[in-house]
Design a protein around this motif. Sequence first.
Motif, short mmCIF file in Angstrom:
data_model
loop_
_atom_site.label_atom_id
_atom_site.label_comp_id
_atom_site.label_asym_id
_atom_site.label_seq_id
_atom_site.Cartn_x
_atom_site.Cartn_y
_atom_site.Cartn_z
N THR A 150 0.82 -1.21 0.00
CA THR A 150 0.00 0.00 0.00
C THR A 150 0.86 1.26 0.00
O THR A 150 1.88 1.32 0.70
N ASN A 151 0.46 2.21 -0.83
CA ASN A 151 1.16 3.50 -0.92
C ASN A 151 0.16 4.63 -0.90
O ASN A 151 -0.98 4.45 -1.35
N SER A 206 0.94 2.01 -6.78
CA SER A 206 1.61 1.11 -5.83
C SER A 206 2.16 -0.08 -6.62
O SER A 206 1.43 -0.65 -7.45
N THR A 226 -3.52 0.15 -3.14
CA THR A 226 -2.94 -1.13 -2.69
C THR A 226 -2.80 -2.07 -3.87
O THR A 226 -3.75 -2.23 -4.64
#
Lengths: 87, 87, 87
Positions: free
Chosen positions: C35-36, C41, C80
């Motif tokens: 997750t980013n 991501s 994600t």
Amino acid sequence: EQSIDSIVNERIKEALQSLECNPPASASISCISVTNSGKLSSCPAGTSVTGCSCGYGCGSWDIRKETTCHCQCSVVDWTTARCCRLV
Amino acid sequence: EQSIDSIVNERIKEALQSLECNPPASASISCISVTNSGKLSSCPAGTSVTGCSCGYGCGSWDIRKETTCHCQCSVVDWTTARCCRLV
Amino acid sequence: EQSIDSIVNERIKEALQSLECNPPASASISCISVTNSGKLSSCPAGTSVTGCSCGYGCGSWDIRKETTCHCQCSVVDWTTARCCRLV
């Protein structure tokens, strides 16, 4: 006259070559995306559907006949199926 | 008296049969969908979660304890987990 | 003098040990979520993207360069990627 050793080694070598597990190449997962306009998109034979994406921000989907992503929202302009297999 | 050749072949055949890699059947990916009412849906043991789908068009989900899809939107009436394994 | 039997068995044992397929350990699918913040991501090398999840309920995503989930909605605060491989 061939020595026992060499006969044995020769036979073993031949037997193992036919086995195709010398050693087995390591498999991995490979995936592609298949996108279609509308509410349906199908994965090609030999792949499995792991997830789906839909236009207009829609996150409600189901999978039909184990091959086809179906986006459920009333307004959906495209559908993407994520299709994976072993290579 | 058995010839060396036949002794050798016999032993090799026996040894290879015990190996279970004659040759290894080709594995593939097999997936199922598990749908539950509410915001949680879990994959059965032996499978892995590859993606999730949620009711009411919700596309925000996370995965809990590596087995369970959790749909995050405030209003979600059902959750589907996509569960895959090797067969 | 070694009997033919024992010579043969010895050679076979040596040959099979080098084969690493005694028998092949059964592989399985293992997945992680990455997750980013923002709209992108990526999955680590050696894994494949099987699906994506996006913030703000967004269900529209695509996959870039086969490694990176891209969430398409105008407002997305996190992304994600679901990343799977064989173990």
